[in-house]
Design an enzyme around this catalytic site. Structure first.
Site, PDB file in Angstrom:
ATOM      1  N   GLY A   1       0.773  -1.040  -0.088  1.00 36.69           N
ATOM      2  CA  GLY A   1      -0.064  -0.010  -0.120  1.00 36.69           C
ATOM      3  C   GLY A   1       1.036   1.267   0.030  1.00 36.69           C
ATOM      4  N   ALA A   2       0.695   1.930  -1.096  1.00 34.27           N
ATOM      5  CA  ALA A   2       1.655   3.162  -1.001  1.00 34.27           C
ATOM      6  C   ALA A   2       0.709   4.441  -0.868  1.00 34.27           C
ATOM      7  N   GLY A   3      -0.130   4.196   0.122  1.00 30.51           N
ATOM      8  CA  GLY A   3      -0.852   5.313   0.817  1.00 30.51           C
ATOM      9  C   GLY A   3      -0.113   6.175   1.764  1.00 30.51           C
TER      10      GLY A   3
ATOM     11  N   ILE B   1       0.043   6.043   5.160  1.00 29.40           N
ATOM     12  CA  ILE B   1       0.907   5.235   6.103  1.00 29.40           C
ATOM     13  C   ILE B   1       2.211   4.479   5.440  1.00 29.40           C
TER      14      ILE B   1
ATOM     15  N   SER C   1      -0.574  -1.500   4.806  1.00 27.80           N
ATOM     16  CA  SER C   1      -1.114  -0.196   5.063  1.00 27.80           C
ATOM     17  C   SER C   1      -1.985  -0.096   3.973  1.00 27.80           C
TER      18      SER C   1
ATOM     19  N   ARG D   1      -8.160   1.864   6.277  1.00 30.94           N
ATOM     20  CA  ARG D   1      -8.534   1.578   7.936  1.00 30.94           C
ATOM     21  C   ARG D   1     -10.010   1.359   7.676  1.00 30.94           C
TER      22      ARG D   1
ATOM     23  N   ASP E   1     -13.550   9.073  12.718  1.00 32.02           N
ATOM     24  CA  ASP E   1     -13.064   7.920  11.467  1.00 32.02           C
ATOM     25  C   ASP E   1     -14.275   7.078  11.661  1.00 32.02           C
TER      26      ASP E   1
ATOM     27  N   ALA F   1      -7.234  13.493  11.946  1.00 30.54           N
ATOM     28  CA  ALA F   1      -7.438  13.965  13.290  1.00 30.54           C
ATOM     29  C   ALA F   1      -8.165  15.304  13.485  1.00 30.54           C
TER      30      ALA F   1
ATOM     31  N   HIS G   1      10.103  38.363   3.905  1.00 29.77           N
ATOM     32  CA  HIS G   1      11.154  38.013   3.153  1.00 29.77           C
ATOM     33  C   HIS G   1      12.405  37.924   4.069  1.00 29.77           C
TER      34      HIS G   1
HETATM   35  P1  FAD Z   1      -9.597   7.253  17.191  1.00 29.56           P
HETATM   36  O1  FAD Z   1      -8.366   8.336  17.271  1.00 29.56           O
HETATM   37  O2  FAD Z   1      -9.322   5.982  16.455  1.00 29.56           O
HETATM   38  O3  FAD Z   1     -10.044   7.024  18.571  1.00 29.56           O
HETATM   39  C1  FAD Z   1     -11.220   6.112  18.805  1.00 29.56           C
HETATM   40  C2  FAD Z   1     -11.142   5.597  20.292  1.00 29.56           C
HETATM   41  O4  FAD Z   1     -12.229   5.049  20.771  1.00 29.56           O
HETATM   42  C3  FAD Z   1      -9.881   4.542  20.338  1.00 29.56           C
HETATM   43  O5  FAD Z   1      -8.971   4.739  21.384  1.00 29.56           O
HETATM   44  C4  FAD Z   1     -10.754   3.167  20.694  1.00 29.56           C
HETATM   45  O6  FAD Z   1      -9.960   2.312  21.874  1.00 29.56           O
HETATM   46  C5  FAD Z   1     -11.928   4.074  21.513  1.00 29.56           C
HETATM   47  N1  FAD Z   1     -13.040   3.087  21.468  1.00 29.56           N
HETATM   48  C6  FAD Z   1     -13.496   2.138  20.266  1.00 29.56           C
HETATM   49  N2  FAD Z   1     -14.713   1.701  20.425  1.00 29.56           N
HETATM   50  C7  FAD Z   1     -14.848   1.792  21.950  1.00 29.56           C
HETATM   51  C8  FAD Z   1     -15.847   1.622  22.885  1.00 29.56           C
HETATM   52  N3  FAD Z   1     -16.934   0.842  22.226  1.00 29.56           N
HETATM   53  N4  FAD Z   1     -15.890   1.788  24.043  1.00 29.56           N
HETATM   54  C9  FAD Z   1     -14.845   2.475  24.537  1.00 29.56           C
HETATM   55  N5  FAD Z   1     -13.853   2.953  23.621  1.00 29.56           N
HETATM   56  C10 FAD Z   1     -13.800   2.682  22.494  1.00 29.56           C
HETATM   57  N6  FAD Z   1      -4.234  12.081  10.947  1.00 29.56           N
HETATM   58  C11 FAD Z   1      -3.832  13.398  10.836  1.00 29.56           C
HETATM   59  O7  FAD Z   1      -4.857  14.269  10.814  1.00 29.56           O
HETATM   60  N7  FAD Z   1      -2.682  13.661  10.593  1.00 29.56           N
HETATM   61  C12 FAD Z   1      -1.587  12.633  10.667  1.00 29.56           C
HETATM   62  O8  FAD Z   1      -0.613  13.061  10.730  1.00 29.56           O
HETATM   63  C13 FAD Z   1      -2.029  11.570  11.104  1.00 29.56           C
HETATM   64  N8  FAD Z   1      -1.167  10.344  11.033  1.00 29.56           N
HETATM   65  C14 FAD Z   1      -1.729   9.176  11.248  1.00 29.56           C
HETATM   66  C15 FAD Z   1      -0.811   8.141  11.274  1.00 29.56           C
HETATM   67  C16 FAD Z   1      -1.084   6.737  11.412  1.00 29.56           C
HETATM   68  C17 FAD Z   1       0.011   5.753  11.774  1.00 29.56           C
HETATM   69  C18 FAD Z   1      -2.349   6.514  11.640  1.00 29.56           C
HETATM   70  C19 FAD Z   1      -2.815   4.778  12.009  1.00 29.56           C
HETATM   71  C20 FAD Z   1      -3.396   7.495  11.521  1.00 29.56           C
HETATM   72  C21 FAD Z   1      -3.104   8.680  11.397  1.00 29.56           C
HETATM   73  N9  FAD Z   1      -3.806   9.725  11.108  1.00 29.56           N
HETATM   74  C22 FAD Z   1      -3.373  11.177  10.849  1.00 29.56           C
HETATM   75  C23 FAD Z   1      -5.384   9.427  11.373  1.00 29.56           C
HETATM   76  C24 FAD Z   1      -5.939   9.903  12.615  1.00 29.56           C
HETATM   77  O9  FAD Z   1      -5.164   9.199  13.605  1.00 29.56           O
HETATM   78  C25 FAD Z   1      -7.473   9.489  12.876  1.00 29.56           C
HETATM   79  O10 FAD Z   1      -8.136  10.338  11.707  1.00 29.56           O
HETATM   80  C26 FAD Z   1      -7.970  10.021  14.205  1.00 29.56           C
HETATM   81  O11 FAD Z   1      -7.109   9.286  15.100  1.00 29.56           O
HETATM   82  C27 FAD Z   1      -9.333   9.684  14.241  1.00 29.56           C
HETATM   83  O12 FAD Z   1      -9.986  10.146  15.651  1.00 29.56           O
HETATM   84  P2  FAD Z   1     -11.148   9.524  16.160  1.00 29.56           P
HETATM   85  O13 FAD Z   1     -11.624  10.398  17.538  1.00 29.56           O
HETATM   86  O14 FAD Z   1     -12.192   9.695  15.080  1.00 29.56           O
HETATM   87  O15 FAD Z   1     -10.763   8.049  16.208  1.00 29.56           O
HETATM   88  P1  NAI Z   2      -4.584   4.791   2.375  1.00 26.02           P
HETATM   89  O1  NAI Z   2      -6.028   4.949   1.985  1.00 26.02           O
HETATM   90  O2  NAI Z   2      -3.800   6.251   2.419  1.00 26.02           O
HETATM   91  O3  NAI Z   2      -3.634   3.905   1.307  1.00 26.02           O
HETATM   92  C1  NAI Z   2      -4.016   2.752   1.189  1.00 26.02           C
HETATM   93  C2  NAI Z   2      -3.453   2.114  -0.052  1.00 26.02           C
HETATM   94  O4  NAI Z   2      -3.274   0.852  -0.089  1.00 26.02           O
HETATM   95  C3  NAI Z   2      -3.776   2.759  -1.376  1.00 26.02           C
HETATM   96  O5  NAI Z   2      -2.868   3.180  -2.151  1.00 26.02           O
HETATM   97  C4  NAI Z   2      -4.516   1.633  -1.990  1.00 26.02           C
HETATM   98  O6  NAI Z   2      -4.734   1.565  -3.322  1.00 26.02           O
HETATM   99  C5  NAI Z   2      -3.572   0.343  -1.473  1.00 26.02           C
HETATM  100  N1  NAI Z   2      -4.115  -0.800  -1.490  1.00 26.02           N
HETATM  101  C6  NAI Z   2      -5.335  -1.182  -1.141  1.00 26.02           C
HETATM  102  N2  NAI Z   2      -5.505  -2.477  -1.046  1.00 26.02           N
HETATM  103  C7  NAI Z   2      -4.477  -2.983  -1.721  1.00 26.02           C
HETATM  104  C8  NAI Z   2      -3.972  -4.354  -1.995  1.00 26.02           C
HETATM  105  N3  NAI Z   2      -4.753  -5.469  -1.792  1.00 26.02           N
HETATM  106  N4  NAI Z   2      -2.929  -4.602  -2.602  1.00 26.02           N
HETATM  107  C9  NAI Z   2      -1.965  -3.370  -2.793  1.00 26.02           C
HETATM  108  N5  NAI Z   2      -2.272  -2.194  -2.528  1.00 26.02           N
HETATM  109  C10 NAI Z   2      -3.369  -1.983  -2.020  1.00 26.02           C
HETATM  110  O7  NAI Z   2      -4.402   4.117   3.844  1.00 26.02           O
HETATM  111  P2  NAI Z   2      -3.413   3.971   4.874  1.00 26.02           P
HETATM  112  O8  NAI Z   2      -2.075   4.388   4.194  1.00 26.02           O
HETATM  113  O9  NAI Z   2      -3.532   2.716   5.360  1.00 26.02           O
HETATM  114  O10 NAI Z   2      -3.786   5.047   6.010  1.00 26.02           O
HETATM  115  C11 NAI Z   2      -5.179   5.060   6.500  1.00 26.02           C
HETATM  116  C12 NAI Z   2      -5.750   6.358   6.865  1.00 26.02           C
HETATM  117  O11 NAI Z   2      -4.983   6.988   7.808  1.00 26.02           O
HETATM  118  C13 NAI Z   2      -5.478   7.607   5.455  1.00 26.02           C
HETATM  119  O12 NAI Z   2      -6.188   7.276   4.326  1.00 26.02           O
HETATM  120  C14 NAI Z   2      -5.523   8.719   6.431  1.00 26.02           C
HETATM  121  O13 NAI Z   2      -6.842   9.044   6.491  1.00 26.02           O
HETATM  122  C15 NAI Z   2      -5.060   8.347   7.726  1.00 26.02           C
HETATM  123  N6  NAI Z   2      -3.597   8.831   7.789  1.00 26.02           N
HETATM  124  C16 NAI Z   2      -3.241  10.162   7.734  1.00 26.02           C
HETATM  125  C17 NAI Z   2      -2.271  10.740   7.905  1.00 26.02           C
HETATM  126  C18 NAI Z   2      -1.721  12.010   7.602  1.00 26.02           C
HETATM  127  O14 NAI Z   2      -2.541  12.787   7.847  1.00 26.02           O
HETATM  128  N7  NAI Z   2      -0.472  12.415   7.397  1.00 26.02           N
HETATM  129  C19 NAI Z   2      -0.888   9.681   8.018  1.00 26.02           C
HETATM  130  C20 NAI Z   2      -1.195   8.368   8.068  1.00 26.02           C
HETATM  131  C21 NAI Z   2      -2.657   7.859   8.037  1.00 26.02           C
END
Ligand code: FAD
Ligand code: NAI
Length: 478
Positions: free
Chosen positions: A192-194, A196, A281, A284, A325, A333, A457
């Site tokens: 997955g070149a998305g 993450i 990756s 999600r 999410d 976030a 600047h």
């Molecule tokens: P979450 O942050 O997922 O929080 C939900 C919480 O609810 C969790 O802690 C879970 O345990 C809890 N929960 C679930 N079900 C229950 C239940 N029934 N009872 C009690 N608790 C429960 N976004 C950005 O904007 N910038 C970034 O740089 C960025 N980097 C990321 C990097 C990675 C590796 C990943 C995986 C995601 C990244 N994201 C980034 C995406 C961002 O993390 C999410 O969009 C954001 O956390 C969503 O917030 P949320 O509050 O909806 O859910």
């Molecule tokens: P993503 O949706 O960004 O990328 C997933 C990639 O996997 C896509 O390019 C897709 O075509 C590819 N893919 C899907 N199925 C596949 C398969 N079977 N084989 C090969 N490739 C496949 O998802 P990612 O990277 O997992 O991140 C999830 C989400 O978390 C992001 O969409 C973003 O919303 C959030 N996130 C945000 C960040 C930020 O804001 N900087 C950082 C990290 C995550």
């Protein structure tokens, strides 16, 4: 334990904890339930959600460490700086990341105490509704049933796993394992070149891994503006990331010797990737499976998301809202936070509004990629007449001084009205520069508004102004 609240928030990620704080600020009696202890040494549920614990914050900490390492190893020489042999203590790098996460989760605990928000440690699920409000069962440390007049579901998302590819978070990892390798893998595979894949792939490449990314789609970063995606692809290949597009993933085998991924390349030829660790990756999925939504008459859609009203985040159950999410829209976030604030204010009778077109995106690679609004391909598809202006960081004195002159800024403005329709950046500090564009678009500014505003600047922000001027072929320094 049986308590009654005005607002119960389920999930303490950015959507949930911000909703809880805003609701408390507005005078409500608020509780927030959280079940996940992440890596807490005492096994206590930790606040902050995916973002703080296994997402935004730890990934950005590792990105920063790996950038420093790469800078000292390869880029300070051009400044006339000679260093001896550069070594990385990856355990220390991970410990630094963990310390930042701990500090930030403790910060939310402090904010909850300050705002008199009750933390309910445990898994929350609906039981039903009575005249007093919704009944919610808490399973865990704070076991019991609580009642709430309003409920905000902010349960977030988890990594999507591929069928027949079990994730153990040691050899085959999602974001959780990919943020805590106990040693630097010599060969890292990424499916997955998305966002993450590129962010974590960059971290481990910079500290020494040979990284191969396998992407299913034929186009690179399809959500980005095409010009930006093309530039990013070129730069990432130059940096040493191997990116294979248009592949079809087959069997994945993992044992003590490592991981072998069988796949079909874009030409249909059978290939295999041998690596020491693999990050999967591929997107999600929302956390909606264990909420017992049926007990209050709610159903999820075919992809597991909770259907909501687009403007108010209200579900079909009166007084129940869903944010972040777990609902439609980008999984970001800041989007989750804004929806949390919106819902708290709606419960208080206010009339807040989110313009989803003005939510910025950032990919924290180096250079960073950031955008807001529409891409050129979206404008073309919608038949909107636009003008584009582009300006390179290579023509900016500050970027050259910083030795960070890769990339450019592109402004897209309405051909007739000059209103800014989209801004796209690949370059240094794009994550900060994009904020100017988001503000401008929220205020429905024209490209000329940015062009007429005095920018400091020398600064990277001058590239924004020049790109805005370029929409009328008036760039001054090119
Ligand atoms: P979450 O942050 O997922 O929080 C939900 C919480 O609810 C969790 O802690 C879970 O345990 C809890 N929960 C679930 N079900 C229950 C239940 N029934 N009872 C009690 N608790 C429960 N976004 C950005 O904007 N910038 C970034 O740089 C960025 N980097 C990321 C990097 C990675 C590796 C990943 C995986 C995601 C990244 N994201 C980034 C995406 C961002 O993390 C999410 O969009 C954001 O956390 C969503 O917030 P949320 O509050 O909806 O859910
Ligand atoms: P993503 O949706 O960004 O990328 C997933 C990639 O996997 C896509 O390019 C897709 O075509 C590819 N893919 C899907 N199925 C596949 C398969 N079977 N084989 C090969 N490739 C496949 O998802 P990612 O990277 O997992 O991140 C999830 C989400 O978390 C992001 O969409 C973003 O919303 C959030 N996130 C945000 C960040 C930020 O804001 N900087 C950082 C990290 C995550």
């Amino acid at each position: 334990m049986s308590q009654a609240f005005d607002v119960l928030v389920i999930g303490a990620g950015p959507g949930g904890y911000i909703a809880a704080i805003r609701a408390a600020q507005l005078g409500f009696k608020v509780a927030c339930a959280e079940s996940n202890s992440y890596d807490d040494p005492k096994g206590e549920p930790r606040l902050g959600g995916t973002c703080l614990n296994v997402g935004c914050i730890p990934s950005k900490a590792l990105l920063a460490s790996s950038e420093e390492f790469e800078k000292v190893s390869h880029h300070v020489a051009e400044h006339g700086i000679t260093v001896g042999s550069v070594k990385l203590d990856s355990n220390k790098m991970l410990a630094r990341k963990d310390a930042i996460v701990t500090k930030m989760t403790a910060g939310i605990q402090f904010l909850f105490r300050k705002n008199k928000i009750t933390t309910l440690k445990g898994h929350a699920s609906f039981v039903g509704k009575t005249a007093d409000g919704y009944q919610i069962q808490i399973d865990g440390k704070d076991a019991g049933t609580v009642t709430a007049k309003n409920v905000i579901i902010a349960t977030g998302s988890k990594a999507r796993h591929l069928p027949n590819i079990p994730v153990d978070n040691v050899l085959v990892c999602d974001n959780i394992g990919g943020l805590k390798f106990d040693s630097i893998p010599k060969r890292l595979g990424v499916i997955g070149a998305g966002v993450i894949g590129l962010e974590l792939g960059s971290v481990w490449r910079r500290v020494g891994s040979e990284v191969t990314v396998l992407e299913g789609l034929p186009t690179f970063l399809g959500a980005c503006d095409e010009g930006i995606a093309k530039e990013a692809h070129k730069i990432f290949l130059k940096q040493g990331l191997k990116i294979n597009m248009g592949v079809k993933i087959g069997e994945v085998k993992a044992d003590k010797k490592g991981v072998v991924v069988q796949y079909q390349d874009a030409e249909g030829k059978a290939q295999k990737l041998e690596c020491d660790r693999l990050i999967v990756s591929v997107g999600r999925v929302p956390n909606t499976d264990k909420l017992n939504l049926e007990s209050i008459g709610l159903k999820v859609d075919e992809r597991g998301f909770i259907p909501i009203d687009d403007h108010t985040c209200a579900t079909a159950a009166p007084g129940v809202y869903a944010v972040g999410d777990v609902v439609r829209g980008p999984m970001l976030a800041h989007k989750a936070e804004d929806e949390g604030v919106l819902v708290a204010e709606i419960i208080a009778g206010q009339k807040p509004h989110i313009d989803y077109n003005c939510i910025p995106w950032v990919i924290y690679t180096d250079p960073e990629i950031a955008w807001v609004g529409k891409t050129e391909q979206q404008l073309k598809a919608a038949g909107i007449a636009y003008k584009a202006g582009q300006f390179p960081f290579a023509a900016n004195g500050r970027a050259l001084g910083m030795a960070r002159a890769d990339g450019f800024v592109k402004f897209l403005a309405d051909a007739k009205t000059d209103e800014i329709l989209g801004v796209h950046i690949i370059g240094p500090n794009a994550s900060d520069l994009i904020a100017e564009a988001a503000v401008a678009m929220e205020f429905k500014a024209a490209a000329e508004d940015i062009a007429r505003i005095c920018h400091p600047h020398p600064s990277l922000s001058e590239v924004m102004r020049e790109a805005a001027l370029a929409t009328d072929q008036r760039a001054l320094n090119m």
